[in-house]
Design a protein around this motif. Structure first.
Motif, PDB file in Angstrom:
ATOM      1  N   LEU A 110     103.843  34.060  71.839  1.00 55.61           N
ATOM      2  CA  LEU A 110     104.681  34.787  71.703  1.00 55.61           C
ATOM      3  C   LEU A 110     104.261  34.852  70.364  1.00 55.61           C
ATOM      4  N   GLY A 111     103.919  34.413  69.626  1.00 52.06           N
ATOM      5  CA  GLY A 111     103.237  34.600  67.761  1.00 52.06           C
ATOM      6  C   GLY A 111     102.838  35.920  68.272  1.00 52.06           C
ATOM      7  N   ALA A 112     102.203  35.860  68.391  1.00 50.16           N
ATOM      8  CA  ALA A 112     100.354  36.092  68.696  1.00 50.16           C
ATOM      9  C   ALA A 112     100.685  37.910  68.729  1.00 50.16           C
ATOM     10  N   ILE A 113     101.295  37.800  69.658  1.00 50.99           N
ATOM     11  CA  ILE A 113     102.201  39.875  70.597  1.00 50.99           C
ATOM     12  C   ILE A 113     102.714  39.901  69.129  1.00 50.99           C
ATOM     13  N   ILE A 114     103.826  39.227  68.464  1.00 45.76           N
ATOM     14  CA  ILE A 114     104.576  39.817  67.809  1.00 45.76           C
ATOM     15  C   ILE A 114     103.408  40.115  66.023  1.00 45.76           C
ATOM     16  N   LYS A 115     102.150  39.235  65.848  1.00 45.42           N
ATOM     17  CA  LYS A 115     101.557  39.893  65.102  1.00 45.42           C
ATOM     18  C   LYS A 115     101.084  40.823  65.092  1.00 45.42           C
ATOM     19  N   ILE A 116     100.808  41.211  66.631  1.00 39.13           N
ATOM     20  CA  ILE A 116      99.670  41.923  66.920  1.00 39.13           C
ATOM     21  C   ILE A 116     100.681  43.870  67.037  1.00 39.13           C
ATOM     22  N   ALA A 117     101.379  43.346  68.506  1.00 36.68           N
ATOM     23  CA  ALA A 117     102.825  45.007  67.965  1.00 36.68           C
ATOM     24  C   ALA A 117     103.654  45.199  67.186  1.00 36.68           C
ATOM     25  N   LYS A 118     103.650  44.511  66.299  1.00 30.43           N
ATOM     26  CA  LYS A 118     104.378  44.846  65.127  1.00 30.43           C
ATOM     27  C   LYS A 118     106.032  45.132  65.419  1.00 30.43           C
ATOM     28  N   ILE A 119     106.290  44.446  66.415  1.00 31.22           N
ATOM     29  CA  ILE A 119     107.462  44.839  67.293  1.00 31.22           C
ATOM     30  C   ILE A 119     108.568  44.748  66.504  1.00 31.22           C
ATOM     31  N   MET A 120     108.466  43.731  65.331  1.00 34.47           N
ATOM     32  CA  MET A 120     109.558  43.696  64.705  1.00 34.47           C
ATOM     33  C   MET A 120     108.709  42.425  63.096  1.00 34.47           C
ATOM     34  N   ASP A 121     109.686  42.387  62.044  1.00 35.32           N
ATOM     35  CA  ASP A 121     109.296  42.570  61.018  1.00 35.32           C
ATOM     36  C   ASP A 121     109.379  40.217  61.153  1.00 35.32           C
ATOM     37  N   GLU A 122     107.699  40.169  60.859  1.00 34.35           N
ATOM     38  CA  GLU A 122     107.415  38.775  61.055  1.00 34.35           C
ATOM     39  C   GLU A 122     108.274  37.588  60.072  1.00 34.35           C
ATOM     40  N   ASN A 123     108.984  37.899  59.117  1.00 34.85           N
ATOM     41  CA  ASN A 123     109.866  36.888  59.142  1.00 34.85           C
ATOM     42  C   ASN A 123     111.109  37.220  59.633  1.00 34.85           C
ATOM     43  N   THR A 124     111.648  38.110  60.402  1.00 38.30           N
ATOM     44  CA  THR A 124     112.897  38.254  60.817  1.00 38.30           C
ATOM     45  C   THR A 124     112.093  37.419  62.359  1.00 38.30           C
ATOM     46  N   PHE A 125     111.160  37.673  63.035  1.00 37.88           N
ATOM     47  CA  PHE A 125     110.819  36.795  63.862  1.00 37.88           C
ATOM     48  C   PHE A 125     111.293  35.502  63.970  1.00 37.88           C
ATOM     49  N   ILE A 126     110.518  34.976  62.311  1.00 38.23           N
ATOM     50  CA  ILE A 126     110.198  33.291  62.266  1.00 38.23           C
ATOM     51  C   ILE A 126     111.913  32.664  62.854  1.00 38.23           C
ATOM     52  N   THR A 127     112.862  33.564  61.567  1.00 39.11           N
ATOM     53  CA  THR A 127     114.008  33.145  61.655  1.00 39.11           C
ATOM     54  C   THR A 127     114.766  33.052  62.380  1.00 39.11           C
ATOM     55  N   SER A 128     114.383  34.210  63.370  1.00 45.36           N
ATOM     56  CA  SER A 128     114.993  34.723  65.129  1.00 45.36           C
ATOM     57  C   SER A 128     114.246  32.908  66.406  1.00 45.36           C
ATOM     58  N   LYS A 146     103.677  28.996  63.785  1.00 45.24           N
ATOM     59  CA  LYS A 146     104.009  30.119  62.409  1.00 45.24           C
ATOM     60  C   LYS A 146     101.866  30.056  62.516  1.00 45.24           C
ATOM     61  N   ARG A 147     101.631  28.567  63.681  1.00 47.58           N
ATOM     62  CA  ARG A 147      99.661  29.232  63.468  1.00 47.58           C
ATOM     63  C   ARG A 147      99.160  30.183  64.195  1.00 47.58           C
ATOM     64  N   ALA A 148     100.016  30.410  65.121  1.00 45.83           N
ATOM     65  CA  ALA A 148      99.566  31.406  66.179  1.00 45.83           C
ATOM     66  C   ALA A 148     100.008  33.206  65.270  1.00 45.83           C
ATOM     67  N   LEU A 149     100.662  32.899  64.573  1.00 50.25           N
ATOM     68  CA  LEU A 149     101.180  33.874  63.113  1.00 50.25           C
ATOM     69  C   LEU A 149      99.383  34.386  62.863  1.00 50.25           C
ATOM     70  N   GLU A 150      98.585  33.416  62.496  1.00 44.52           N
ATOM     71  CA  GLU A 150      97.785  33.009  61.589  1.00 44.52           C
ATOM     72  C   GLU A 150      96.462  33.399  62.178  1.00 44.52           C
ATOM     73  N   GLU A 151      95.787  32.793  63.487  1.00 43.91           N
ATOM     74  CA  GLU A 151      95.161  32.282  64.130  1.00 43.91           C
ATOM     75  C   GLU A 151      95.189  33.506  64.735  1.00 43.91           C
ATOM     76  N   VAL A 152      96.018  34.311  65.433  1.00 46.61           N
ATOM     77  CA  VAL A 152      95.254  35.347  66.771  1.00 46.61           C
ATOM     78  C   VAL A 152      93.797  36.147  65.822  1.00 46.61           C
ATOM     79  N   ARG A 153      93.235  36.372  66.893  1.00 47.37           N
ATOM     80  CA  ARG A 153      91.818  37.348  66.117  1.00 47.37           C
ATOM     81  C   ARG A 153      91.730  38.077  67.081  1.00 47.37           C
ATOM     82  N   GLY A 154      91.270  39.505  66.206  1.00 47.79           N
ATOM     83  CA  GLY A 154      91.207  40.812  67.019  1.00 47.79           C
ATOM     84  C   GLY A 154      91.125  41.784  65.937  1.00 47.79           C
TER      85      GLY A 154
END
Lengths: 396, 309, 100, 191
Positions: free
Chosen positions: D141-159, D183-191
């Motif tokens: 879930l964290g990874a797809i949020i990072k890639i697809a930019k469906i929402m702001d990362e901070n909003t996502f984390i709070t949610s 949080k790690r997923a947001l950091e560690e997604v590659r590509g």
């Protein structure tokens, strides 16, 4: 204040049932309606409702228990699909002829055989002449709203007929979407307390229900029953109006979508209407005069109203998510054509049978229908009014 | 209080005359006997399967039932009753009702042994507080005497006719009471309208006032289907009991008890010869002997179950 | 013609006036329907022979043995269909079937 | 229809692809979006390849068909890419996210010439190291949020934090590890 939530259609209907708090729910599991009694039985076992839940051994018994409970003097509700509805067949007619206001979530699924668990409308369309009011919803919101309105419609003294709240299996029943729920007490006040005029458990007046009705009475009882169906049209509009005051959501006998000066129109039932609306938007953006009619109430059929809405368009595609097996046109097509017969101006009409057994209905399928309508308007005639959309055909 | 026929005559009649059952029919006798076991102060809702009893007692606009009554279809008297009972539980729970109601479902052997067995089994298994009463006249009499699974072997019916090759029904009757015993109900009994009606009254009373589901299987002679003269109604039932074709017993929480043991067990031929439906074979010694052996086998089993052997 | 209190709706009553769903709101109103005309043979009660055992009372399919205070007081000829079951069970021959 | 993000999930029955699609819908819902989350139903049982879908938008989406030209594809189990045509219809401007310990470069040759962005996430490693068990959904879930930019990362984390607090009210000790996984997923997604 509306409650913003995200629910599947089945969960939304179960929530509506919890808020209605009926006296008896009797149900038997069948895909894709199973979740409704599942969710509801958890409400029962967690003490959130007063309902007696009767986990019967068949759908025939589900409807029979609802008939007993409704006649006894409480609200009775159930849910089913496809073969389950078919197994209830006998009892559907009896529920309606006894004038019992039972509400049933009817989660549309293809009827066997061959067995298929996916969505089409063969099940409820087969039961269209059983004497039940049939209301069809496009999405989870409508399934929820219709379940609540169904209670008031069925119990109205001028109606006293059972209601099927139909919505599409899986597409609506299992998809999670945004929804606005009403607060519990708002629903409670809206449906009010149930006060039948005659009921079995009235200590002051025992009654008898379900007689042998001989030729010197039966016909009059049937005529009386059809009057309830005729009057249901006004009652549905009245109840929908009252519901709109609470929610801002407006419902009629059918929905007219971008029908202003529409020349080419699709008439459709259920979730496909949503997909078709997206196509209408797209074509309207290009300046094309297209529109859509989504039939919400199929029984009673709003014949005069539909005819009037279609009077000025040039060509109409009537889409049926089941076949009719009369060899010439499916139920919605036949109803709409009958309605148009009495009008002097009528559009060219074509029937599309589509989506059987869950064949997915795509945006480009609807685009094809509108482009066919363009050809029909141009040629001024319909060569083949009975068409199949999306079937694999060696000759096409 | 010990049973007293005269005392029971003081109770209000809950099934009126004016119904249209055949003259001399056993079914209304069974129905009114069962209803007589209700306490006068208790109310009741009665259901019935489609069948003789239903189509003759509730012909619009006349009902012979003094209590509330509902009929919906053939195969679902039990679950229709269960639906009413569920509504009652809800109304009690929510304070909508003060009165005490009892729930009694009737069905013939067609509506009970055959087309209605699923609904019956389901309702009994779920434990609704109700009594199911089968009035067993041994064939589908309402539609014109077709065989049922309750029809005795060799009986001549319109779908098991005594033909030149096949002499009537070819199967022994289903032991439905035993099937119901397997449901582990608090009370099950087999009875018949005989003598001073003590047996049927006491069993009906127990069935109605035992909490939970109860089942009564009651023999209800049919003069048309069995082909005997109408005055012999009670005689026919008595013969069935005395030949041990229809033993009287009860099963309370799994414990069997014989409630009537004939002083002189009569041969089955006495019962067969009294009825036109066995005329084609009642003198056929081999067949009569075969039936006698089956009656004896079932009777011996029952005696063993009841600890009488 | 229609008696609303007894819920006796006459045959061929206009549909607007029949009861919805065929509900009957007067329980036991079959009492007003007479089946006495079905009778070929008629039971006659001999009060001299009757010992008031009441054996005839429960066996009647048509609830036509009239009782009061634990005693038989007569026969309801409006409903008796003349089946003869009562006469047959009477141990004292106090009921006799005669041609109607 | 232009602002609708369409996502297709590929997983195996019992692996939680359906649940993951619902979790994504939930997360998007919590940030005020209109969502659809639905699986493609069939008689498949445990282990069979299954598909699930999401539509996420700022307006209610009325289209109710399956998704044929997704913006993003998520593959919950790397082994599926040789069994299922995971890139079918996938938009070039979009991306595919695969749960694997391998790098995007290692996987690209197995993607039938897909020219768009290829991303990977080692959800197993993250899950084991943060939660001590294999629950790949949260890192995916964290990874797809990072890639697809469906929402702001901070909003996502709070949610997500709000959602975990609600979901794990009875076992608050697992909230922190789950947040760590996100949080790690947001950091560690590659590509």
């Amino acid at each position: 204040m509306a409650i913003r939530d995200k629910l599947s259609g089945n969960e939304a209907v179960a929530v509506a049932m919890r808020q209605i708090n009926p006296g008896v729910v009797a149900a038997f599991p069948i895909t894709p309606s199973t979740e409704v009694p599942q969710y509801f039985s958890s409400f029962v076992n967690n003490g959130q409702v007063d309902t007696e839940f009767v986990p019967v051994e068949s759908e025939h018994s589900a409807m029979s228990a609802c008939i007993g409970a409704s006649a006894a003097g409480v609200r009775a509700m159930t849910a089913t699909s496809a073969n389950g509805l078919a197994l209830m067949w006998e009892m559907l007619y009896i529920a309606a002829s006894c004038r019992l206001p039972i509400v049933m979530a009817t989660v549309n699924r293809a009827l066997s055989g061959p067995i298929n668990i996916h969505n089409d409308h063969a099940d409820s369309m087969g039961a269209r002449d059983s004497g039940w009011i049939q209301i069809y919803g496009e999405n989870n919101q409508e399934a929820y709203d219709n379940e609540i309105m169904a209670v008031k419609i069925s119990e109205h003294k001028d109606v006293l007929l059972p209601v099927m709240n139909c919505y599409d299996g899986f597409i609506t029943s299992h998809a999670i979407e945004n929804i606005e729920l009403l607060e519990d007490d708002v629903v409670k006040n809206f449906v009010g307390a149930y006060k039948p005029e005659h009921y079995l458990l009235n200590p002051n007046q025992p009654i008898a229900v379900g007689p042998l009705d001989l030729p010197n009475y039966y016909f009059e009882h049937k005529r009386n029953q059809v009057e309830g169906m005729r009057k249901a049209k006004d009652v549905i509009l009245e109840v929908s109006k009252e519901f709109e005051k609470l929610t801002g959501r407006s419902y009629g006998l059918f929905e007219e979508y971008k029908m202003d000066e529409a020349e080419r129109v699709v008439v459709v039932i259920g979730s496909t209407a949503g997909t078709a609306k997206a196509v209408v938007d797209e074509l309207r953006a290009k300046g094309e005069k297209v529109g859509l009619i989504k039939v919400r109430v199929f029984r009673p059929f709003p014949a005069e109203e539909v005819a009037k809405a279609l009077a000025n368009c040039k060509a109409v595609a009537i889409m049926d998510k089941c076949d009719g097996f009369n060899g010439k046109g499916a139920p919605l097509f036949n109803e709409v054509c009958s309605a148009l017969y009495f009008d002097e101006t009528k559009p060219l009409a074509v029937n599309y049978i589509y989506g059987l057994g869950g064949r997915d209905v795509r945006v480009d399928d609807i685009e094809k229908v509108f482009s066919d309508l363009t050809e029909i308007v141009a040629s001024g005639k319909v060569d083949d009014p009975y068409r199949y959309l999306g079937v694999v055909d060696a000759n096409c | 209080m010990a049973y007293n026929l005269k005392e029971t005559s003081l109770k209000p009649e809950r099934l009126t005359g004016g119904h249209r059952m055949c003259a001399g029919c056993g079914a209304p006798v069974v129905a009114r006997s069962v209803l007589r076991a209700l306490k006068p102060e208790d109310k009741a809702v009665i259901t019935s399967a489609t069948g003789c009893l239903e189509v003759s007692t509730f012909i619009y606009p006349y009902t012979a039932w003094k209590d509330s009554f509902i009929h919906s279809a053939f195969e679902n008297s039990a679950v229709t009753c269960a639906g009413v009972e569920a509504a009652y539980v809800n109304m009690k729970k929510t304070g909508q009702l003060d009165d005490t109601y009892k729930f009694i479902a009737f069905g013939g052997d067609g509506g009970t042994y055959d087309i209605g067995i699923q609904s019956l089994s389901g309702a009994m298994e779920r434990g609704h507080d109700m009594v199911y009463v089968c009035y067993d006249n041994g064939a589908y009499m309402n539609t014109g005497i077709q065989r049922s699974s309750a029809t005795p072997k060799y009986a001549d019916t319109t779908t098991s006719p005594a033909g030149k090759v096949v002499p009537g029904k070819q199967q022994y009757r289903k032991d439905l009471t035993a099937v119901m015993v397997a449901h582990n109900l608090p009370y099950i009994a087999q009875t018949a309208p005989i003598g001073n009606f003590k047996d049927i009254y006491e069993k009906a009373e127990k069935a109605i006032y035992t909490e939970g589901p109860a089942f009564l299987n009651v023999l209800a002679p049919c003069p048309r289907g069995w082909r005997y003269d109408t005055p012999k109604l009670i005689e026919m039932a008595q013969l069935a009991v005395d030949t041990c074709f229809w033993p009287l017993y009860e099963v309370e929480n799994g414990v069997y008890k014989l409630t009537y043991k004939p002083k002189n067990k009569r041969p089955i031929s006495d019962w067969l010869e009294a009825q036109g439906r066995f005329r084609h074979m009642a003198k056929d010694a081999e067949k009569v002997e075969e039936l006698q052996q089956e009656v004896d086998r079932r009777w011996d089993l029952l005696l063993a179950m009841c600890g009488e052997k | 013609m229609t008696d609303k209190d007894k819920c006796i709706v006459e045959p061929f009553t206009p549909w607007q006036e029949t009861t919805k769903g065929g509900v009957v709101t007067s329980s036991g109103n079959a009492h007003y329907y007479e089946t006495g005309g079905w009778r070929a043979d008629k039971p006659e009660w001999d009060t001299e022979k009757c010992r008031q055992c009441l054996m005839c009372f429960p066996v009647c399919p048509d609830s036509s043995i009239l009782t009061e205070d634990k005693k038989m007081i007569g026969i309801d000829y409006d409903h008796c269909k003349g089946c003869g079951v009562c006469a047959n069970v009477c141990p004292f021959h106090a009921i006799n079937m005669v041609k109607a | 229809m232009n602002n609708v993000v369409e996502i297709r999930w590929h997983g195996r029955g019992g692996q939680g692809a359906k649940t993951a699609s619902l979790l994504l819908a939930e997360a998007a819902f919590d940030t005020g979006k209109y969502i659809q989350g639905f699986p493609e139903y069939g008689p498949e049982r445990m282990g069979a390849p299954i598909t699930a879908y999401n539509r996420i938008s700022d307006e209610r989406v009325t289209v109710h068909s399956n998704i044929y030209d997704p913006d993003y594809v998520i593959v919950v189990d790397e082994t599926l890419i040789d069994v299922v045509d995971v890139t079918a219809g996938l938009k070039k401007e979009g991306a595919i996210l695969i749960n694997t310990e391998k790098t995007p470069e290692e996987l690209r040759p197995r993607l039938k010439g897909y020219e768009g962005r290829v991303c990977t996430i080692d959800a197993r490693k993250i899950s084991m190291e943060t939660l001590g068990k294999y629950f790949p959904n949260t890192p995916m879930l964290g990874a797809i949020i990072k890639i697809a930019k469906i929402m702001d990362e901070n909003t996502f984390i709070t949610s997500m934090e709000k959602s975990f607090k609600h979901k794990f009210a009875s076992k608050p000790q697992v909230i922190e590890p789950n947040m760590a996984a996100v949080k790690r997923a947001l950091e560690e997604v590659r590509g």
